[in-house]
Each structure stands twice: as structure tokens, then as C-alpha cells.
Design an enzyme around this catalytic site. Structure first.
Site, mmCIF file in Angstrom:
data_model
loop_
_atom_site.group_PDB
_atom_site.id
_atom_site.type_symbol
_atom_site.label_atom_id
_atom_site.label_comp_id
_atom_site.label_asym_id
_atom_site.label_seq_id
_atom_site.Cartn_x
_atom_site.Cartn_y
_atom_site.Cartn_z
ATOM 1 N N CYS A 1 0.815 -1.211 0.000
ATOM 2 C CA CYS A 1 0.000 0.000 0.000
ATOM 3 C C CYS A 1 0.854 1.271 0.000
ATOM 4 O O CYS A 1 1.920 1.304 0.596
ATOM 5 C CB CYS A 1 -0.887 0.029 1.236
ATOM 6 N N ARG B 1 5.183 -0.074 -6.103
ATOM 7 C CA ARG B 1 5.107 -0.867 -4.867
ATOM 8 C C ARG B 1 4.146 -2.046 -5.020
ATOM 9 O O ARG B 1 4.150 -2.946 -4.198
ATOM 10 C CB ARG B 1 4.621 0.027 -3.720
ATOM 11 N N TRP C 1 -3.140 -2.770 -1.465
ATOM 12 C CA TRP C 1 -2.770 -4.164 -1.771
ATOM 13 C C TRP C 1 -3.566 -4.989 -0.764
ATOM 14 O O TRP C 1 -3.324 -4.938 0.434
ATOM 15 C CB TRP C 1 -1.274 -4.326 -1.571
ATOM 16 N N ASN D 1 -1.752 2.164 5.828
ATOM 17 C CA ASN D 1 -0.834 1.080 5.482
ATOM 18 C C ASN D 1 -0.654 0.262 6.753
ATOM 19 O O ASN D 1 -0.420 0.827 7.805
ATOM 20 C CB ASN D 1 0.538 1.626 5.069
ATOM 21 N N GLY D 2 -0.742 -1.047 6.629
ATOM 22 C CA GLY D 2 -0.574 -1.887 7.824
ATOM 23 C C GLY D 2 -1.836 -2.687 8.070
ATOM 24 O O GLY D 2 -2.706 -2.789 7.205
ATOM 25 N N GLU E 1 17.558 -17.993 -6.165
ATOM 26 C CA GLU E 1 17.208 -16.644 -6.627
ATOM 27 C C GLU E 1 16.710 -16.689 -8.078
ATOM 28 O O GLU E 1 15.748 -15.999 -8.437
ATOM 29 C CB GLU E 1 18.433 -15.721 -6.476
ATOM 30 N N LYS F 1 13.050 -15.446 -9.279
ATOM 31 C CA LYS F 1 12.844 -14.452 -10.334
ATOM 32 C C LYS F 1 11.866 -15.001 -11.379
ATOM 33 O O LYS F 1 11.018 -14.272 -11.886
ATOM 34 C CB LYS F 1 14.173 -14.090 -11.013
ATOM 35 N N GLU G 1 8.391 -14.813 -9.778
ATOM 36 C CA GLU G 1 7.921 -13.439 -9.607
ATOM 37 C C GLU G 1 7.483 -12.815 -10.917
ATOM 38 O O GLU G 1 6.454 -12.152 -10.985
ATOM 39 C CB GLU G 1 9.053 -12.558 -9.054
ATOM 40 N N HIS H 1 17.092 -36.873 -4.933
ATOM 41 C CA HIS H 1 16.212 -37.252 -3.823
ATOM 42 C C HIS H 1 14.786 -36.750 -4.030
ATOM 43 O O HIS H 1 14.120 -36.384 -3.068
ATOM 44 C CB HIS H 1 16.796 -36.727 -2.509
ATOM 45 N N LYS I 1 6.641 -4.304 -3.476
ATOM 46 C CA LYS I 1 8.070 -3.991 -3.336
ATOM 47 C C LYS I 1 8.487 -4.013 -1.870
ATOM 48 O O LYS I 1 9.573 -4.448 -1.527
ATOM 49 C CB LYS I 1 8.318 -2.605 -3.934
HETATM 50 C C1 G6P Z 1 9.404 -8.226 -1.487
HETATM 51 C C2 G6P Z 1 10.079 -7.745 -2.755
HETATM 52 C C3 G6P Z 1 11.361 -8.534 -2.977
HETATM 53 C C4 G6P Z 1 12.264 -8.412 -1.766
HETATM 54 C C5 G6P Z 1 11.535 -8.842 -0.473
HETATM 55 C C6 G6P Z 1 12.347 -8.487 0.770
HETATM 56 O O1 G6P Z 1 8.975 -9.540 -1.644
HETATM 57 O O2 G6P Z 1 9.215 -7.916 -3.866
HETATM 58 O O3 G6P Z 1 12.025 -8.038 -4.125
HETATM 59 O O4 G6P Z 1 13.374 -9.234 -1.948
HETATM 60 O O5 G6P Z 1 10.301 -8.141 -0.374
HETATM 61 O O6 G6P Z 1 12.422 -7.083 0.858
HETATM 62 P P1 G6P Z 1 13.551 -6.301 1.604
HETATM 63 O O7 G6P Z 1 13.152 -4.857 1.442
HETATM 64 O O8 G6P Z 1 13.508 -6.714 3.051
HETATM 65 O O9 G6P Z 1 14.834 -6.626 0.960
#
Ligand code: G6P
Length: 618
Positions: free
Chosen positions: A2, A27, A74, A100-101, A491, A495, A498, A514, A613
Site C-alpha cells: 500500500c 510498490r 494491496w 498502510n498496515g 534466486e 525471479k 515473480e 532425492h 516492493k
Molecule cells: C518483497 C520484494 C522482494 C524483496 C523482499 C524483501 O517480496 O518484492 O524483491 O526481496 O520483499 O524485501 P527487503 O526490502 O527486506 O529486501
């Protein structure tokens, strides 16, 4: 997640709010809305499910009025819909709030307020937790409290972390903002005869670089001439603003098709900026002036725990590897959301390192406060946001100098966090004497090559695009790595999930036999991260096992590795790197593969569905 914006001044608030919300789109959100009040107290609330363009299209006439608040939501409580979008008004229409929250005790509060609402012949207008906030405030106003006292009292009833902005028809000409806990920040921006608020700095930068960050517990009353802050236990005061030097141009997309692509290309610079002045070879020194932890403290460290979430967790996993290998200190990593609800055995000689690009991820902050309350162990935050909550909670911070990252999927902040972790490992090793001066200098010299390794990896963009195109209809990917490449395999899979919404798993290659091997057939591509290093032969065996099941193999290995290239279906060459530095060479390739798969599927790369984000809710 948000976003909040607000404006008070001589201009028409509506267009300024919409423009501010646009800057927060990165965001992630599923609905949006604005509320505008004119000087007579006439109120207009406009909100819509979907993208901001849907909200704009629904506005027939922009409301007049120089005061307003706006929000991108969100969904947490209640589906994304017009009625659940913020702002929310009290049932008498006097108080309008965005949040927000999460109000964790909203059910209790709704039950408590229910009878009063029923008596007045009214009902709740949404399924959200937020709606209790304006109702609580308006109940306090009805018994004659000032609006500031009403806000303090209402906030004291909420359980959870909340950042809010509010306007009231009884007090046109002002906006109110408040922060409780770590639900993301509120920044107040100073203009000439006008004031702004936002949950994030980028939403303000087009208007001002003079700002003040609200602290936990602050309640701000903002009119066109300035701000007065009152905390639950403080006298009211007018804060002294800061000047920030973020360049608004740095948050524009430039010639790139997506922010993510721009940010991938910015990695060499982000790395150089993060390393600059912190890694010196002659005489060798690391983080000399940057770390507010003295060598005596570092000498006493017997164990390091690196925590994070998402991409930052993968950086933490690589950091663990470096801390063991370079510093010679026992190290672990942990997922912050799990760690904070365990009772792990730490002590004052454990160093806790939190990796968080935003500095505001609720689980990471929760883990940090768990450490502080329970063990008082020394803490370091690695983050991209100066002044973020993580920097305030930690004993020392290493700021990665990546500039604003707009793409929801982290890229350059991953690279920046890696550089910070590597520097920390070097400093720790030297302070403890486990790293000789010559090895210290050597390790730092290697790090100085990281920007060029990343740059050369980016040079494989066209190859990544071509391979991604060929595999863009796959519904699964397995990504294999070993050793320091194992976190990178995770990672890479993250990606893919995501950005491309394709099912992908990152596995330690040794674990493949396994279970995952049962999935493999000709339609299940496997990405193998296989640079020449200590575990290369073992990776080759894993690749043979994959090929025997006819699964197509995309290998990422050292440039010129013909043995590997001829064995697999697709090969991407990256610059050969010393064994500890391979993450820098491989990172851009895994990012570009996922980017191009998503691109060829026509997906929304900078704002993938359901993602945010900065994750400020649990
Ligand atoms: C969200 C973002 C990711 C990020 C994660 C942790 O999921 O989309 O890109 O890696 O939060 O965020 P931070 O700000 O703690 O690195």
C-alpha cells in the site's frame, strides 16, 4: 504494498494526489482512491479497483479543493473491490482515513462499535480492517476531544503496525498523519505555501527535497504552512526538515523498456558506488569509516546470523558462505519470518546481520526487535534506504548505494547487498585475525573486479533473450547449483516465479536425486549454474543425470567452456571468476533469463501480479 500520499496547499489537490500515486505504482497494488476536501468542508471520495488509469477514467469531474489524501491498496482484509479500496470514511462522513498496515484487533473493534452504528441506523461500508479507524476517531470527536487527541486515543486502541493519513470535514485546510510500529514510513515534504506527505520519498521528489520522516508514535498536523508533531509522550513541536539529495531523474525509466531492465544495467554502477571508499587494497582496509562497530566488538564475535526475506534472504545465504570462508567465523542464515517466532540460541557474541533493501520489511524488523528484546546481540542492517526503520533499529548500518529501485523484483539491490556482505566478511576476518593481511588484500582486490564481472554478464542479454524465447512456453523449470551457486539457483527460481508466473524450483544439485529427478522429462527444462570451480565435476554429473531423462539443459558456465557447451542444449558463457566471486558473474544472467521469459509472455514486468516492493504486512 500500500502507498499513501497527501497534499495541502493552494493548488487543486486531485491531480497532485494522482500523480503522487503514479510514483508509488511500483510498490504493487490492486485498487486506489483519493479524497479531496474544499475549504467549505465539501468532500469527494473517488475509488476504484484496478490500476490508477481505471480510477482516472472513472473521474468525470476532478473535485475542487486544495486538501486531500490518496492511497494505493494491496488487499489484505477483503477482496480487491471498489468498496474495499481506501479512503474509508466514518459512518457520519466526518473523518476520512487511508492506512498502510493491519489493524490486528479489527474484529473486536468492529464488534465494540457495532451497537453504536446500529443505533444510528448505519452499517459498515467495507470488509476492511481500516474502516474501524475513522469510526474510532469520529467517536472521540463526538465527545468533544480535539482531533489530535482523538487520533492519539484511536491509535492507542489499535493492535498491529499502522501508518495512516486522515482528513476531517470539521477541519478542512489540514491533513493528519500518524505512525505506529513498523508499517512503513510517512515522509512529510515541505513546499512554498504547500505541504505534501507520502509513504515513500519518490512520490515527493517531483515537488520537494526538503523532508521530515515521522517517528514511531508521532502524530502530525499539517497545514499549508508547515507541520506540528505530537507524540503520545511528547510535547508538540515543529520539526527541523532534512535535505535529501535523491535525483528525480534517477527514478525515471530513461531509454529502457522496463525499470527492471534499467536496474539490471545499473548494477555495475551500484556495485562501484557501494564499494567506493570502502574497499582499499594498499594498505588493505574494508568498511574502515563506515561501520559504527569497533574492532574490539568484532573481535569478540563468535557467530554470525544473517537474516532476510525474498531476494534479500538469498543474499543472506551467500553472505553466510563468505563469512565462513573469508572471515572464518561460524555463520548461519535464517528466514526472518521464521526466526522471529522461534527461540533460537543466540548470545551477546552473536552478530546479527539483517539484509533488507527497503529497510521496512515487517518480518525482518520483527526479527530485529526479537533480537534486541531477547538477547541484546549486536546488529547490523544492510539496506538501500537511509533513515529506514532497519537503520534505526541496528547498532550499525551498511548503506548500499544503489539509488532508488523501482521494479518490484529486486535486482541491483541484490548485487549491492552482496557487495556489503562481502566487505563485512573481509572486515570481520581481519578484525578477528583469521584473515592474514595478504589474504585480506587479495580478497578486497577480487571484490574490486565485481562491477566488471557483472558488466560482462549483462553482455549476455541477447543470448538470454534468445534462449528465453525458445523456452517461454515451459510450465516448469528446475534450477540447479552447488556451493555458493546454490542460493543463486534459488534466486533464479524466485525471479522466474515473480516475473513469469512459471513454476520454478531452485535446488542444490546434490539433492536432485532425492525427489526432483522424478519430475524430469523432455518438457521440463533444467537451468544448471556450472562455472568452473571446486564443485564443477559434481555439477557435470548432475547435468548428465538430467540429460539421461531427456530434460533440456540450459547451462550457465565459464566463457569458452566447450566441454560443457557441447554437452547441453543451450549454453550461456559468463566471465570466469575466482570461486568466491561467481555470484557477481552469474547474477545478471539469471535476472535476464527471467526478464526475457516474462517479456516474451507479455507480462507486467515492473509490477507483477500480487507482489509488492515493500512488504509491510505479515
Ligand atoms: C518483497 C520484494 C522482494 C524483496 C523482499 C524483501 O517480496 O518484492 O524483491 O526481496 O520483499 O524485501 P527487503 O526490502 O527486506 O529486501
Amino acid at each position: 504494498m500500500c502507498g499513501i500520499v497527501g497534499y495541502v496547499g493552494r493548488q487543486s489537490a486531485g491531480p497532485i494526489l494522482l500523480e503522487g500515486l503514479q510514483r508509488l505504482e511500483y510498490r504493487g497494488y490492486d485498487s486506489s482512491g483519493i479524497a479531496v476536501i474544499d475549504h467549505d468542508g465539501a468532500l469527494a471520495v473517488l475509488k476504484r479497483q484496478g490500476k490508477l488509469r481505471d480510477l482516472e477514467a472513472s473521474i468525470e469531474r476532478m473535485p475542487s479543493g486544495g486538501v486531500g489524501i490518496g492511497h494505493t491498496r494491496w488487499a489484505t482484509h477483503g477482496e480487491p473491490s471498489d468498496r474495499n479500496a481506501h479512503p474509508h470514511a466514518s459512518s457520519n462522513g466526518d473523518v476520512i482515513v487511508v492506512q498502510n498496515g493491519i489493524v490486528e484487533n479489527y474484529r473486536e473493534l468492529k464488534a465494540e462499535l457495532h451497537d453504536e452504528l446500529e443505533l444510528a441506523g448505519r452499517d459498515w461500508q467495507s470488509d476492511t480492517d481500516t474502516e474501524v479507524i475513522p469510526e474510532l476517531i469520529s467517536r472521540e470527536l463526538a465527545v468533544g476531544r480535539s482531533i489530535e487527541d482523538a487520533l492519539i486515543s484511536a491509535l492507542s486502541r489499535l493492535r498491529g503496525a499502522n501508518a495512516i493519513a486522515a482528513v476531517s470535514r470539521r477541519h478542512p485546510g489540514r491533513i493528519y498523519a500518524a505512525r505506529k510500529g513498523s508499517a512503513g514510513g510517512i515522509v512529510i515534504g515541505y513546499g512554498e505555501g504547500e505541504m505534501f506527505i507520502a509513504s515513500d520519498l519518490p512520490a515527493l521528489l517531483a515537488h520537494t527535497t526538503t523532508v521530515h520522516h515521522l517517528e514511531d508514535g508521532d502524530i502530525a498536523t499539517i497545514d499549508a504552512d508547515g507541520v506540528t508533531i505530537q507524540g503520545a509522550e511528547r510535547e508538540a513541536f515543529r520539526p527541523t526538515p532534512l535535505q535529501v539529495d535523491l535525483d528525480p531523474v534517477a527514478i525515471a525509466r530513461g531509454p529502457y523498456r522496463h525499470f527492471m531492465l534499467k536496474e539490471i544495467h545499473e548494477q555495475p554502477r551500484a556495485l562501484s558506488d557501494t564499494i567506493r571508499g570502502r574497499a582499499r587494497v594498499d594498505p588493505p582496509s574494508a568498511l574502515a569509516d563506515d561501520l559504527a562497530l569497533r574492532d574490539e566488538t568484532l573481535r569478540g564475535i563468535e557467530r554470525v546470523l544473517v537474516i532476510g526475506m525474498g531476494t534479500s534472504l538469498h543474499a543472506a545465504m551467500i553472505g553466510r558462505w563468505w563469512i565462513e570462508q573469508i572471515a572464518g567465523v561460524p555463520a548461519d542464515f535464517d528466514n526472518a519470518s521464521e526466526f522471529r517466532f522461534r527461540a533460537p540460541l543466540l548470545g551477546p557474541s552473536t552478530l546479527v546481520v539483517s539484509v533488507t533493501q527497503s529497510g521496512e520489511t515487517i518480518d525482518t524488523l520483527g526479527a530485529m526487535s526479537h533480537v534486541r528484546a531477547r538477547w541484546g546481540a549486536p546488529q547490523i542492517a544492510i539496506t538501500n534506504v537511509d533513515g529506514s526503520e532497519a537503520t534505526r533499529m541496528a547498532d550499525a548500518s551498511i548503506l548500499i548505494r544503489c539509488g532508488p529501485e523501482v521494479g518490484v523484483a529486486s535486482t541491483k539491490t541484490f548485487a549491492g547487498s552482496l557487495a556489503a556482505l562481502y566487505l563485512l566478511a573481509c572486515r570481520l576476518g581481519r578484525a578477528r585475525g583469521s584473515l592474514s593481511e595478504a589474504d585480506f588484500a587479495d580478497a578486497l582486490e577480487q571484490l574490486l573486479t565485481a562491477p566488471s564481472l557483472v558488466d560482462r554478464g549483462i553482455g549476455q542479454a541477447a543470448r538470454c533473450a534468445e534462449i528465453a524465447q525458445r523456452h517461454n512456453s515451459a510450465t516448469n523449470f528446475l534450477v540447479l547449483g552447488r556451493g555458493i551457486e546454490y542460493p543463486l539457483a534459488m534466486e533464479a527460481a524466485l525471479k522466474c516465479k515473480e516475473l513469469s508466473y512459471v513454476h520454478a524450483e531452485g535446488y542444490a544439485a546434490g539433492e536432485m536425486k532425492h525427489g526432483p529427478i522424478a519430475l524430469l522429462d523432455g518438457s521440463f527444462p533444467v537451468i544448471a549454474l556450472a562455472p568452473r570451480g571446486p564443485l564443477f565435476d559434481k555439477m557435470m554429473s548432475a547435468i548428465q543425470q538430467v540429460r539421461a531423462r531427456r530434460a533440456p539443459v540450459i547451462a550457465v558456465g565459464d566463457e569458452g567452456d566447450d566441454e560443457l557447451a557441447t554437452m547441453v542444449d543451450d549454453f550461456i558463457g559468463v566471465p570466469p571468476a575466482p570461486p568466491l566471486l561467481t555470484p557477481f558473474a552469474l547474477t545478471p544472467v539469471i535476472q535476464l533469463l527471467a526478464y526475457h521469459i516474462a517479456l516474451s509472455r507479455g507480462l507486467d514486468i515492473d509490477q507483477p501480479r500480487n507482489l509488492a516492493k515493500t512488504v509491510t504486512v505479515e
